[in-house]
Scaffold this active site. Structure first.
Site, PDB file in Angstrom:
ATOM      1  CB  SER A  91      -0.876   0.024   1.256  1.00  0.00           C
ATOM      2  OG  SER A  91      -1.518   1.284   1.370  1.00  0.00           O
ATOM      3  CE1 TYR A 125      -3.770  -2.410   5.247  1.00  0.00           C
ATOM      4  CE2 TYR A 125      -3.371  -0.078   4.847  1.00  0.00           C
ATOM      5  CZ  TYR A 125      -3.635  -1.349   4.367  1.00  0.00           C
ATOM      6  OH  TYR A 125      -3.744  -1.555   3.005  1.00  0.00           O
TER       7      TYR A 125
HETATM    8  P1  NAP Z   1     -11.566  -6.179  -0.033  1.00  0.00           P
HETATM    9  O1  NAP Z   1     -12.450  -5.619  -1.077  1.00  0.00           O
HETATM   10  O2  NAP Z   1     -12.004  -6.078   1.384  1.00  0.00           O
HETATM   11  O3  NAP Z   1     -11.248  -7.725  -0.354  1.00  0.00           O
HETATM   12  C1  NAP Z   1     -10.405  -8.418   0.525  1.00  0.00           C
HETATM   13  C2  NAP Z   1     -10.157  -9.811   0.018  1.00  0.00           C
HETATM   14  O4  NAP Z   1      -9.256 -10.468   0.939  1.00  0.00           O
HETATM   15  C3  NAP Z   1     -11.421 -10.647  -0.057  1.00  0.00           C
HETATM   16  O5  NAP Z   1     -11.387 -11.439  -1.222  1.00  0.00           O
HETATM   17  C4  NAP Z   1     -11.313 -11.537   1.178  1.00  0.00           C
HETATM   18  O6  NAP Z   1     -11.917 -12.813   1.013  1.00  0.00           O
HETATM   19  C5  NAP Z   1      -9.811 -11.726   1.275  1.00  0.00           C
HETATM   20  N1  NAP Z   1      -9.396 -12.177   2.597  1.00  0.00           N
HETATM   21  C6  NAP Z   1      -9.579 -11.593   3.804  1.00  0.00           C
HETATM   22  N2  NAP Z   1      -9.093 -12.365   4.790  1.00  0.00           N
HETATM   23  C7  NAP Z   1      -8.598 -13.475   4.194  1.00  0.00           C
HETATM   24  C8  NAP Z   1      -7.979 -14.653   4.669  1.00  0.00           C
HETATM   25  N3  NAP Z   1      -7.751 -14.861   5.976  1.00  0.00           N
HETATM   26  N4  NAP Z   1      -7.599 -15.608   3.753  1.00  0.00           N
HETATM   27  C9  NAP Z   1      -7.824 -15.427   2.434  1.00  0.00           C
HETATM   28  N5  NAP Z   1      -8.395 -14.318   1.930  1.00  0.00           N
HETATM   29  C10 NAP Z   1      -8.788 -13.355   2.803  1.00  0.00           C
HETATM   30  O7  NAP Z   1     -10.100  -5.530  -0.082  1.00  0.00           O
HETATM   31  P2  NAP Z   1      -9.383  -4.603  -1.179  1.00  0.00           P
HETATM   32  O8  NAP Z   1      -9.739  -3.186  -0.894  1.00  0.00           O
HETATM   33  O9  NAP Z   1      -9.611  -5.151  -2.519  1.00  0.00           O
HETATM   34  O10 NAP Z   1      -7.855  -4.785  -0.748  1.00  0.00           O
HETATM   35  C11 NAP Z   1      -7.087  -5.863  -1.263  1.00  0.00           C
HETATM   36  C12 NAP Z   1      -5.623  -5.661  -0.904  1.00  0.00           C
HETATM   37  O11 NAP Z   1      -5.171  -4.391  -1.381  1.00  0.00           O
HETATM   38  C13 NAP Z   1      -5.328  -5.682   0.597  1.00  0.00           C
HETATM   39  O12 NAP Z   1      -4.086  -6.314   0.822  1.00  0.00           O
HETATM   40  C14 NAP Z   1      -5.240  -4.201   0.941  1.00  0.00           C
HETATM   41  O13 NAP Z   1      -4.435  -3.971   2.083  1.00  0.00           O
HETATM   42  C15 NAP Z   1      -4.588  -3.665  -0.316  1.00  0.00           C
HETATM   43  N6  NAP Z   1      -4.824  -2.241  -0.543  1.00  0.00           N
HETATM   44  C16 NAP Z   1      -6.097  -1.767  -0.699  1.00  0.00           C
HETATM   45  C17 NAP Z   1      -6.288  -0.415  -0.929  1.00  0.00           C
HETATM   46  C18 NAP Z   1      -7.669   0.169  -1.113  1.00  0.00           C
HETATM   47  O14 NAP Z   1      -7.801   1.397  -1.010  1.00  0.00           O
HETATM   48  N7  NAP Z   1      -8.684  -0.627  -1.423  1.00  0.00           N
HETATM   49  C19 NAP Z   1      -5.193   0.457  -0.992  1.00  0.00           C
HETATM   50  C20 NAP Z   1      -3.908  -0.060  -0.812  1.00  0.00           C
HETATM   51  C21 NAP Z   1      -3.735  -1.411  -0.589  1.00  0.00           C
HETATM   52  P3  NAP Z   1     -13.461 -13.137   1.413  1.00  0.00           P
HETATM   53  O15 NAP Z   1     -14.273 -11.976   0.912  1.00  0.00           O
HETATM   54  O16 NAP Z   1     -13.729 -14.413   0.687  1.00  0.00           O
HETATM   55  O17 NAP Z   1     -13.514 -13.274   2.907  1.00  0.00           O
END
Ligand code: NAP
Length: 248
Positions: free
Chosen positions: A141, A154
């Protein structure tokens, strides 16, 4: 659009959000994709159905990345189903901002378990199956550059991921395996909607601080990952690549 032809990928946390977008993009580039989920089987099934409808190959596999046995069986399904493994995208992750006074063991353990232990277990289980030309991509991130207040845990998890990325690039480089990180800025996803970030002051602040004048979408991140997974990035390893519209 077939620069990943004959490659097999695992994308963790691909039932929604950034991971789902990455899975769809890797498949569109020709990869066969293991779509991992933790709780959202229906989300993962939908991603698989979309990939297959577009002429690609994918399989949904449930596994909690914090559990070693489940991670090992995730990797085994990839090998059993598609014959080999070339691309690992450590995308699963959670984010829960809190003031330092609100720190609890549970808040720490949950975020460090999913965001740090998970990618370590996945990389460790996958590594014996990866060979020359393979690639691990960790989704970190841009918080490791902008250090927002009230994000100590985080941001700590993602700082660990940046460091681990470089360590693994050194450790696995001699075997021809590349390891890179992609560090998104704020991206509109199911997760950021659920966390109440969309429509908040934090979103407005991000838009104001971003040279390209908006927050990101999943489609802004997936092509960076598919480039890193491809042979076009064959001389790129140990890099931390911001995908943040210039916000740093
Ligand atoms: P999201 O929409 O909340 O999706 C999270 C995903 O992670 C879901 O598919 C969830 O699976 C899975 N997950 C959670 N716990 C898990 C576990 N114990 N084992 C396997 N899978 C698990 O998140 P997102 O916003 O797309 O973020 C994805 C990644 O990008 C993360 O690493 C986050 O830190 C990073 N990121 C996000 C942003 C942002 O602004 N969105 C910015 C920078 C970095 P289920 O739904 O099946 O439980």
């Amino acid at each position: 659009m077939n620069k990943l032809k004959d490659k097999v990928a695992i994308v963790t946390g691909a039932s929604k959000g950034i991971g789902a977008g990455i899975a769809r993009r890797l498949a569109a580039e020709g990869a066969k994709v293991v779509v991992n989920y933790a709780s959202s089987k229906s989300g993962a099934d939908k991603v698989v159905a979309d990939i297959e409808a577009a002429g690609g190959s994918a399989v949904a596999v449930g596994a909690d990345v914090t559990r070693k046995e489940e991670v090992e069986s995730l990797v085994k399904v990839a090998i059993d189903h598609f014959g080999h493994l070339d691309i690992v995208v450590n995308n699963s992750g959670i984010y829960q901002f809190a003031r330092i006074e609100e720190t609890t063991e549970a808040l720490y353990r949950k975020q460090f378990d999913i965001n740090v232990l998970g990618p370590l277990l996945v990389a460790g289980a996958a590594a014996p199956h990866l060979g020359k030309g393979a690639s691990i991509i960790n989704i970190s991130s841009n918080v490791t550059r902008i250090h927002p207040a009230e994000s100590a845990i985080y941001t700590g998890t993602k700082g660990a991921i940046d460091a681990i990325t470089v360590v693994l690039s050194r450790e696995l480089g001699p075997r021809g395996i590349r390891v890179n990180a992609v560090n998104p800025g704020l991206i509109e996803t199911e997760g950021t909607h659920a966390a109440g970030v969309m429509g908040s002051e934090f979103q407005t602040w991000n838009e104001g601080q971003t040279p390209l004048g908006r927050i990101g979408q999943v489609r802004d991140i997936a092509p960076i990952v598919s480039y890193l997974a491809s042979d076009d990035a064959g001389w790129v390893t140990g890099e931390i690549i911001l995908g943040s519209g210039g916000m740093r």
